[in-house]
Scaffold this motif. Structure first.
Motif, PDB file in Angstrom:
ATOM      1  N   ARG A  36       0.703  -1.208  -0.148  1.00 14.93           N
ATOM      2  CA  ARG A  36      -0.151   0.057   0.082  1.00 14.93           C
ATOM      3  C   ARG A  36       0.686   1.273   0.042  1.00 14.93           C
ATOM      4  O   ARG A  36       0.540   2.306  -0.791  1.00 14.93           O
ATOM      5  CB  ARG A  36      -0.782   0.266   1.213  1.00 14.93           C
ATOM      6  CG  ARG A  36      -2.092  -0.886   1.062  1.00 14.93           C
ATOM      7  CD  ARG A  36      -3.010  -0.737   2.387  1.00 14.93           C
ATOM      8  NE  ARG A  36      -4.065  -1.731   2.138  1.00 14.93           N
ATOM      9  CZ  ARG A  36      -4.431  -2.705   2.926  1.00 14.93           C
ATOM     10  NH1 ARG A  36      -3.734  -2.669   4.107  1.00 14.93           N
ATOM     11  NH2 ARG A  36      -5.394  -3.618   2.909  1.00 14.93           N
ATOM     12  N   MET A  37       1.963   1.515   0.967  1.00  9.45           N
ATOM     13  CA  MET A  37       2.804   2.342   0.878  1.00  9.45           C
ATOM     14  C   MET A  37       3.535   2.664  -0.475  1.00  9.45           C
ATOM     15  O   MET A  37       3.752   3.745  -1.119  1.00  9.45           O
ATOM     16  CB  MET A  37       3.978   2.293   1.955  1.00  9.45           C
ATOM     17  CG  MET A  37       3.490   2.235   3.389  1.00  9.45           C
ATOM     18  SD  MET A  37       4.333   2.382   5.026  1.00  9.45           S
ATOM     19  CE  MET A  37       5.825   1.371   4.291  1.00  9.45           C
ATOM     20  N   LEU A  38       4.037   1.503  -0.920  1.00  6.62           N
ATOM     21  CA  LEU A  38       4.495   1.541  -2.419  1.00  6.62           C
ATOM     22  C   LEU A  38       3.691   2.155  -3.259  1.00  6.62           C
ATOM     23  O   LEU A  38       4.039   3.171  -4.161  1.00  6.62           O
ATOM     24  CB  LEU A  38       5.124   0.163  -2.918  1.00  6.62           C
ATOM     25  CG  LEU A  38       5.731   0.117  -4.196  1.00  6.62           C
ATOM     26  CD1 LEU A  38       6.991   1.182  -4.210  1.00  6.62           C
ATOM     27  CD2 LEU A  38       6.029  -1.177  -4.617  1.00  6.62           C
ATOM     28  N   VAL A  39       2.407   1.680  -3.426  1.00  8.01           N
ATOM     29  CA  VAL A  39       1.269   2.247  -4.249  1.00  8.01           C
ATOM     30  C   VAL A  39       1.303   3.714  -4.098  1.00  8.01           C
ATOM     31  O   VAL A  39       1.311   4.578  -5.116  1.00  8.01           O
ATOM     32  CB  VAL A  39       0.233   1.483  -4.156  1.00  8.01           C
ATOM     33  CG1 VAL A  39      -0.951   2.240  -5.183  1.00  8.01           C
ATOM     34  CG2 VAL A  39       0.339   0.023  -4.904  1.00  8.01           C
ATOM     35  N   GLU A  40       1.107   4.188  -2.915  1.00 14.72           N
ATOM     36  CA  GLU A  40       0.878   5.648  -2.660  1.00 14.72           C
ATOM     37  C   GLU A  40       2.043   6.436  -3.004  1.00 14.72           C
ATOM     38  O   GLU A  40       2.002   7.450  -3.451  1.00 14.72           O
ATOM     39  CB  GLU A  40       0.479   5.674  -1.140  1.00 14.72           C
ATOM     40  CG  GLU A  40      -0.801   5.238  -0.719  1.00 14.72           C
ATOM     41  CD  GLU A  40      -1.189   5.210   0.685  1.00 14.72           C
ATOM     42  OE1 GLU A  40      -0.317   5.733   1.415  1.00 14.72           O
ATOM     43  OE2 GLU A  40      -2.146   4.704   1.148  1.00 14.72           O
ATOM     44  N   GLN A  41       3.238   5.902  -2.601  1.00 16.79           N
ATOM     45  CA  GLN A  41       4.512   6.625  -3.033  1.00 16.79           C
ATOM     46  C   GLN A  41       4.545   6.842  -4.574  1.00 16.79           C
ATOM     47  O   GLN A  41       4.788   7.881  -5.087  1.00 16.79           O
ATOM     48  CB  GLN A  41       5.660   6.013  -2.528  1.00 16.79           C
ATOM     49  CG  GLN A  41       5.788   6.221  -1.081  1.00 16.79           C
ATOM     50  CD  GLN A  41       6.982   5.311  -0.351  1.00 16.79           C
ATOM     51  OE1 GLN A  41       7.625   4.923  -1.165  1.00 16.79           O
ATOM     52  NE2 GLN A  41       7.162   5.582   0.781  1.00 16.79           N
ATOM     53  N   VAL A  42       4.350   5.576  -5.455  1.00 15.18           N
ATOM     54  CA  VAL A  42       4.488   5.864  -6.484  1.00 15.18           C
ATOM     55  C   VAL A  42       3.454   6.552  -7.288  1.00 15.18           C
ATOM     56  O   VAL A  42       3.595   7.620  -8.393  1.00 15.18           O
ATOM     57  CB  VAL A  42       4.100   4.414  -7.319  1.00 15.18           C
ATOM     58  CG1 VAL A  42       3.964   4.442  -8.904  1.00 15.18           C
ATOM     59  CG2 VAL A  42       5.302   3.543  -7.143  1.00 15.18           C
ATOM     60  N   THR A  43       2.182   6.694  -6.497  1.00 15.14           N
ATOM     61  CA  THR A  43       1.218   7.490  -7.195  1.00 15.14           C
ATOM     62  C   THR A  43       1.416   9.122  -6.956  1.00 15.14           C
ATOM     63  O   THR A  43       1.365   9.798  -7.862  1.00 15.14           O
ATOM     64  CB  THR A  43      -0.177   7.208  -6.481  1.00 15.14           C
ATOM     65  OG1 THR A  43      -0.300   5.850  -6.573  1.00 15.14           O
ATOM     66  CG2 THR A  43      -1.443   8.128  -6.825  1.00 15.14           C
TER      67      THR A  43
END
Length: 147
Positions: A36-43
């Motif tokens: 989830r954190m990775l997806v948020e950072q990539v976003t």
């Protein structure tokens, strides 16, 4: 194995199972949280940089893909719930097998006692058959001698 040993074994099995479940749940939670954190950072990073350089069509596709990834990650805990149900079912089936095994052991003990109880009767019946045969044969011989 007496009842106390059985209860202790079942308790230690349950404790090991709970420890194992705790490790699996913890690892799953960490994986999902990291994803989830990775997806948020990539976003965030992709959104800020892409808005300045990337055309809207590509940006909307990327946003759609990231939203799909987010939905996939958020739906993952359902697999954990289904796995928990399967694990409970397996445990219940094992308990059923243990109960049936105990019942079969008791039945085997009962049949052994019955077999031992009937052995003298069987021996007596065999002896009685021999006596009958001997008496009938003796009577046949004496009738032949008179006739």
């Amino acid at each position: 194995m007496d009842q106390d040993d059985s209860a202790e074994a079942e308790t230690s099995d349950g404790a090991r199972s709970q420890d194992h479940k705790g490790i699996v749940h913890s690892a799953t939670d960490r994986f999902l949280s990291s994803t989830r954190m990775l997806v948020e950072q990539v976003t965030r990073a992709g959104g800020a940089g892409a808005q300045a350089v990337v055309p809207d069509a590509v940006l909307s596709s990327a946003t759609h893909m990231l939203e799909s990834m987010r939905q996939a990650v958020e739906s993952a805990p359902q697999v954990g719930a289904e796995l928990e149900i399967v694990m409970r079912e397996i445990h219940a089936k094992r308990l059923t097998i243990q109960a049936i095994t105990a019942e079969l052991a008791v039945l085997d003990d009962q049949l052994e006692v019955l077999e031992k109880s009937l052995a003298p009767l069987q021996a007596w019946s065999t002896q009685w058959s021999k006596v009958q045969h001997t008496l009938l044969h003796s009577l046949d011989l004496s009738a032949d001698d008179k006739g």
